[in-house]
Scaffold this motif. Structure first.
Motif, PDB file in Angstrom:
ATOM      1  N   GLN A 113       0.845  -1.211   0.000  1.00 33.42           N
ATOM      2  CA  GLN A 113       0.000   0.000   0.000  1.00 33.42           C
ATOM      3  C   GLN A 113       0.873   1.251   0.000  1.00 33.42           C
ATOM      4  N   PHE A 116       2.467   1.856  -3.354  1.00 35.13           N
ATOM      5  CA  PHE A 116       1.533   2.450  -4.317  1.00 35.13           C
ATOM      6  C   PHE A 116       1.465   3.971  -4.114  1.00 35.13           C
ATOM      7  N   CYS A 117       1.437   4.408  -2.849  1.00 35.82           N
ATOM      8  CA  CYS A 117       1.418   5.855  -2.591  1.00 35.82           C
ATOM      9  C   CYS A 117       2.731   6.498  -3.041  1.00 35.82           C
ATOM     10  N   ASP A 118       3.836   5.879  -2.716  1.00 34.96           N
ATOM     11  CA  ASP A 118       5.142   6.486  -3.002  1.00 34.96           C
ATOM     12  C   ASP A 118       5.463   6.534  -4.492  1.00 34.96           C
ATOM     13  N   HIS A 120       3.143   6.645  -7.000  1.00 35.63           N
ATOM     14  CA  HIS A 120       1.981   7.088  -7.772  1.00 35.63           C
ATOM     15  C   HIS A 120       1.401   5.911  -8.554  1.00 35.63           C
ATOM     16  N   LEU A 132      -3.782  -4.589  -5.017  1.00 36.81           N
ATOM     17  CA  LEU A 132      -3.100  -4.663  -3.721  1.00 36.81           C
ATOM     18  C   LEU A 132      -3.240  -6.053  -3.112  1.00 36.81           C
ATOM     19  N   LEU A 154       0.625  -9.315 -12.645  1.00 41.18           N
ATOM     20  CA  LEU A 154       0.057  -8.005 -12.997  1.00 41.18           C
ATOM     21  C   LEU A 154      -0.991  -8.155 -14.097  1.00 41.18           C
ATOM     22  N   ASP A 155      -0.801  -9.125 -14.961  1.00 41.42           N
ATOM     23  CA  ASP A 155      -1.765  -9.314 -16.046  1.00 41.42           C
ATOM     24  C   ASP A 155      -3.107  -9.857 -15.558  1.00 41.42           C
ATOM     25  N   TYR A 164      -0.108   1.061 -16.082  1.00 35.18           N
ATOM     26  CA  TYR A 164       0.580  -0.006 -15.337  1.00 35.18           C
ATOM     27  C   TYR A 164       2.007   0.307 -14.904  1.00 35.18           C
ATOM     28  N   MET A 165       2.643   1.281 -15.519  1.00 30.60           N
ATOM     29  CA  MET A 165       4.084   1.460 -15.297  1.00 30.60           C
ATOM     30  C   MET A 165       4.394   1.734 -13.831  1.00 30.60           C
ATOM     31  N   ASN A 166       3.635   2.659 -13.230  1.00 38.18           N
ATOM     32  CA  ASN A 166       3.899   2.983 -11.832  1.00 38.18           C
ATOM     33  C   ASN A 166       3.445   1.866 -10.890  1.00 38.18           C
ATOM     34  N   ARG A 168       3.735  -1.291 -11.674  1.00 37.43           N
ATOM     35  CA  ARG A 168       4.850  -2.246 -11.783  1.00 37.43           C
ATOM     36  C   ARG A 168       6.023  -1.775 -10.933  1.00 37.43           C
ATOM     37  N   ASN A 169       6.313  -0.483 -11.018  1.00 39.22           N
ATOM     38  CA  ASN A 169       7.432   0.047 -10.230  1.00 39.22           C
ATOM     39  C   ASN A 169       7.169  -0.080  -8.740  1.00 39.22           C
ATOM     40  N   ARG A 172       7.596  -3.755  -7.909  1.00 33.53           N
ATOM     41  CA  ARG A 172       9.017  -4.140  -7.942  1.00 33.53           C
ATOM     42  C   ARG A 172       9.717  -3.673  -6.680  1.00 33.53           C
ATOM     43  N   ARG A 181      12.604   4.398  -5.460  1.00 31.44           N
ATOM     44  CA  ARG A 181      12.499   5.421  -6.500  1.00 31.44           C
ATOM     45  C   ARG A 181      13.376   6.601  -6.138  1.00 31.44           C
TER      46      ARG A 181
ATOM     47  N   ASP B  18      -4.271   9.475  -2.118  1.00 34.72           N
ATOM     48  CA  ASP B  18      -3.927   8.056  -2.168  1.00 34.72           C
ATOM     49  C   ASP B  18      -4.198   7.270  -0.894  1.00 34.72           C
ATOM     50  N   VAL B  22      -5.891   3.551  -0.995  1.00 36.30           N
ATOM     51  CA  VAL B  22      -5.189   2.268  -0.813  1.00 36.30           C
ATOM     52  C   VAL B  22      -5.739   1.498   0.384  1.00 36.30           C
TER      53      VAL B  22
END
Ligand code: FES
Ligand code: FES
Lengths: 192, 786
Positions: A113, A116-118, A120, A132, A154-155, A164-166, A168-169, A172, A181, B18, B22
């Protein structure tokens, strides 16, 4: 604000099915986010509706009711499943964890969680609970996760906003698959 | 701006939205729990075109748990048919003699149904389960009428009529240009003419449309919670159509799960639900299911362009001519918006002296359409940028070099195109540096090295191709947006605006702007967007306009409030406003910081202050009317890999260089671009709303309508240049849509580049989606491979 019952607290209210609903009833006993719940539900009540309408756990979202989008994903005995494809009577005796049950005991967001905030990792936030859940179950697994496995998981979900990029990041990072980041783009950007 | 001390604007401030989301503590329409709310399900037409010969709702009406059933006869005198606000034609464009038919949408259909999915009856019941049961009990028979689905067929002579009361199937027509395109083409050294189409899409936000309405039993006023993008417009539509005062309708856009244009169009369901809530004296809600979202809510993008581009021997463009058709669906819902957007963005960043473009909006027996992220620009860009690639092949020039030779230069800014913009005024690009965008994109994708890799045998049998696309986007459309700011009882600052968010993070970006312009910490600001009871007027979040219009209104309101606060503090502190300063929510006398008062103290002291103006003071409303569009732009470059055996296309590298004025929150801005690119990638590679020839929709689930998944989207690389917009004090431009404009053209160009490198394949990509089977089909049809 007009009075609204907020449906996101930890209060548990078990509503009886509508009197006019004529299908058979079932008594079920389930664990929801660690809490024992007993309820009378009609045969055809979707698990999503049980969680959202009867228990007020509206963090589990419904994006398709067709099993395709992943927004409704919850953990059933620690395994991610689509709650729109199950009926409430089917979970009798089982345990369910929803997005409302992801935070640490003291209420701080879990690592996913927070990531996801950090990073974006959400825009509208509608797909977020399902992702999540899926990603937290990966993170809580004992065997380390590979990048390929992450991509595979993710799929399982559709996100219409982020590309999806953020996400995925964020994943990861939370899974220890990449360094945190770097704050690369802060500061005023001006002039060509 | 030195007076704006804390300097939030320009920083990647974390989003305030956010934390709640979340935790699963969002508040989307379907999450609201209003006691006693009844649920709605619709009986929808199963026929593309028919007359209802029998409709019997009696069994449904008497089913236990059913509260009411409405059919056309029940509401025809009660609810005025829907006429969309967007049908207005500005005077400048009216001089071009356009056709723009106003075709009110029946609230419930009877006897004529004109597309599959059209609402015929509405059931209100104790639960959605029961409402759907009752829909099953409604008996309906149809007499079929001829239907037309294909937009070329719909404008052919003798085509069946889409609406039996109309004379033809044209809903919109407009032609506009400059110079003499026909002559220039006749005399040109090189001419390319071809047809490029964009297939039908659907916005498909992950949250479907939803609305919940409740009438106050004492005052009779309606409260409506909605997933709309345009709360004030919805309020006005509801008030007009069910004949209540706008003051007595309060629309609140709560958390909204994406919109992308689909939720910016008011639909009949949004009038029926409030009507039923009033009529029944009971809260009523309707949450569309995905089947309804994919078949019966607005579709988008379907266009066919017959385009001709002409150049001299050096590749300098001399003319562009385009005749294009837009599939409007069964009604003209949004008038010139999409057709004219496509028309006036087609030539884009290029300098072309002779232009002739004719747009026809065609009615078909398919679901109505709405703008979708880009609203005509991705479709026009697809046609133009594909044509440029064919022209480059014809001349034997690197496609990026052909583009470079034709770009408008930064020294030409502001640039008048000689055409009319969407407002009917002379089209002027305010600022930009298109050659710089392109040269950075060429560098970032490393064109020479891609070309070198292409000249050696493909690795693993996969063939690579590279493609470019450029576009401009006139953003920040007016006429206005507003901001109301006030100091609250507890000394916090609250901002109200009609430009609500569907995920764009307005609570963060608008707070950044207000914190700077008013002079408080962001943490002391709350943003309430999309509540019509809090600000009297507004438009909403569509067309890349929110930041330009509401952002600048917020800045203005912040400045006005700051002065208001200083004046009021001067009364209370018995000093001169000029001697006071406001910093981090504390007003103090310049030079003697101990003489100070907080905002909370001030708001309480104001009514007691002797000698004050008597006005309450600590609130300001400001509307910003942009004088011109703020024109954003971008260059996309992409490398794809094609597997000849399977036809599978993978995007291996994607570069965006964009220009959108000053950036308020870089991280949010970047994410908007990436989200748009992903939608564009989905659009060209997999998304397609399909009808069979009789008008039956074949893509009614996410299993049939393929949405882009994470594995299709690479890590997109971004760069930007900043040319602050002179059209507004913040210097910003809109960028919500831009990312979605380039990908279809850039990827099609890249795939064609790859295919043409395969054993002399001679292929032209004319439409999407470039699914594996379609790519294999293109190869199979290539004359030189057979
Ligand atoms: S709502 Fe269950 S998968 Fe979409
Ligand atoms: S953030 Fe909106 S769908 Fe994922």
């Amino acid at each position: 604000m007009t009075e609204l019952t907020s449906t996101t607290s930890s209060r548990r209210r078990i509503l009886a099915p509508p009197a006019s609903e004529s299908t058979a009833r079932h008594e079920i006993a389930v664990q929801i986010n660690g809490e024992a719940i007993e309820a009378e539900v009609e045969s055809r009540l979707l698990l999503t509706d049980f969680l959202r309408e009867r228990l007020g756990l509206t963090g589990t979202h419904v994006g398709c009711e067709q099993g395709s989008c992943g927004a409704c994903t919850v953990l059933l005995d620690d395994v991610p499943i689509r709650s729109c494809l199950l009926l409430a009577p089917q979970i009798d005796g089982r345990s369910i964890r929803t997005v409302e049950g992801l935070a640490e005991r003291d209420g701080t967001p879990n690592k996913m969680q927070q990531a996801f905030c950090d990073h974006h990792g959400l825009q509208c936030g509608f797909c977020t609970p399902g992702l999540l859940i899926t990603l937290t179950s990966l993170a809580e697994r004992e065997v380390p996760v590979t990048l390929d496995e992450l991509d595979h998981h993710l799929d399982s979900s559709i996100c219409r906003c982020t590309g999806y990029m953020n996400i995925r990041n964020a994943a990861r990072y939370a899974l220890g698959l990449m360094p945190p980041r770097v704050e690369d783009r802060s500061g005023e950007r001006d002039g060509p | 701006m030195s007076e704006e001390s804390p300097g939030y604007v320009g920083r990647s401030v974390p989003r305030v939205e956010d934390e709640r989301l979340v935790r699963g503590a969002g508040r989307f329409v379907a999450d609201l729990h209003v006691a006693d709310a009844a649920d709605v399900a619709f009986l929808r037409s199963t026929q593309a075109h028919a007359l209802i010969s029998r409709l019997d709702t009696s069994r449904a009406r008497s089913m236990p748990g059913v509260i009411a059933v409405y059919e056309a006869a029940d509401v025809v005198d009660q609810i005025t048919p829907l006429v969309a606000a967007e049908l207005r034609v500005p005077p400048g464009l009216a001089e071009l003699g356009p056709i723009n038919k106003v075709q009110p949408v029946p609230i419930l259909a009877n006897p004529e149904v004109t597309y599959v999915g059209q609402p015929v009856a509405m059931v209100v019941a104790e639960s959605r389960y029961l409402a759907e049961d009752a829909v099953e009990l409604i008996e309906i028979d149809y007499d079929e009428l001829p239907a037309v689905v294909d937009l070329e067929l719909a404008v052919a002579p003798d085509a069946p009529l889409v609406l039996i009361d109309e004379q033809d199937n044209v809903g919109v027509h407009i032609r506009h240009g400059k110079g003499d395109a026909a002559r220039a083409i006749a005399n040109a050294a090189v001419v390319v003419a071809d047809t490029f189409s964009t297939q039908r899409h659907v916005c498909a936000p992950l949250e479907t449309r939803g609305i919940l309405a409740e009438q106050d039993p004492f005052s009779g006023a309606l409260t409506v919670w909605s997933s709309t993008q345009t709360p004030h417009r919805l309020r006005d539509h509801i008030a007009e159509s069910i004949d209540v005062l706008a003051d007595d309708v309060r629309v609140q856009a709560v958390d909204v799960g994406g919109g992308f244009g689909q939720k910016g169009t008011v639909v009949v369901e949004e009038l029926l639900v409030p009507y039923a809530a009033r009529h029944l004296g009971r809260p009523v809600r309707w949450i569309a299911d995905r089947y309804e979202n994919l078949t019966a809510d607005a579709h988008a993008r379907e266009q066919v362009h017959h385009i001709t581009v002409a150049a001299d021997a050096d590749g300098k463009l001399v003319a562009v001519q385009d005749r294009f058709l837009v599939n409007l669906g069964a009604r003209n819902m949004t008038g010139l918006v999409v057709p004219y957007n496509a028309l006036c963005h087609l030539v884009g960043p290029y300098q072309v002296d002779n232009v002739d473009i004719e747009a026809t909006g065609v009615l078909t027996n398919t679901t109505f359409t709405s703008p979708y992220r880009g609203a005509g620009r991705p479709e026009a860009t697809f046609a133009m940028e594909r044509a440029l690639d064919l022209l480059a092949i014809e001349i034997g020039m690197e496609p990026s070099e052909l583009r470079r030779r034709n770009l408008i230069g930064p020294e030409q800014m502001p640039y008048r195109t000689g055409m009319l913009d969407r407002r009917g005024l002379p089209q002027e690009y305010d600022s930009g540096d298109y050659p710089e965008l392109l040269s950075r994109a060429v560098d970032m994708i490393d064109l020479p090295s891609v070309r070198k890799r292409q000249s050696s045998p493909p690795a693993g049998g996969r063939v690579i191709g590279v493609g470019f696309a450029m576009y401009i986007e006139m953003t920040g459309s007016g006429p206005f947006e507003g901001a109301r700011v006030e100091v609250t009882r507890s000394g916090r600052v609250r901002l109200y605006t009609g430009a609500s968010s569907q995920g764009q993070g307005h609570r963060t970006t608008f707070a950044q702007i207000l914190a700077d312009s008013f002079g408080v910490d962001m943490a002391d600001i709350d943003v309430v967007a999309g509540d019509t009871s809090r600000i009297p007027d507004g438009i909403g979040t569509v067309a890349s306009r929110a930041l330009v219009t509401a952002g600048n209104a917020t800045r203005q309101a912040g400045h006005l409030l700051r002065q208001r606060v200083l004046d009021a503090a001067a009364d209370v502190m018995e000093s001169n406003p000029a001697d006071l300063e406001l910093n981090k929510g504390i007003i103090s006398v310049v030079g003697s910081p101990t003489k100070s008062i907080t905002l909370a103290e001030l708001i309480r002291a104001v009514p007691h202050a002797p000698g004050g103006t008597g006005s309450d003071g600590l609130s300001e409303t400001s509307y910003f009317r942009p004088p011109n569009y703020a024109t954003a732009s971008g260059a996309h470059a992409v490398v794809v890999e094609v597997e000849p055996l399977t036809g599978r296309v993978s995007v291996v590298d994607y570069v965006v260089v964009h220009e959108a004025g000053r950036i308020v929150n870089p991280r949010i801005a970047d994410a908007q671009i990436v989200g748009g690119v992903a939608q564009g990638i989905g659009g060209i590679l997999c998304e397609h709303i399909v009808y069979d020839p009789s008008g039956q929709p074949l893509t009614s689930t996410f299993a049939d309508y393929a949405m882009p998944l994470a594995s299709m989207i690479p890590d997109i690389r971004l760069d930007e240049i900043v040319c602050p917009s002179p059209t507004n004090p913040l210097g910003v431009k809109g960028l919500g849509e831009g990312g979605a404009v380039g990908p279809p053209a850039a990827i099609a160009n890249a795939v064609e580049d790859a295919l043409r490198r395969m054993a002399g394949a001679d292929v032209t990509i004319r439409t999407g989606p470039l699914s594996p089977s379609r790519v294999l089909g293109l190869l199979a049809a290539s004359p030189s491979l057979n």
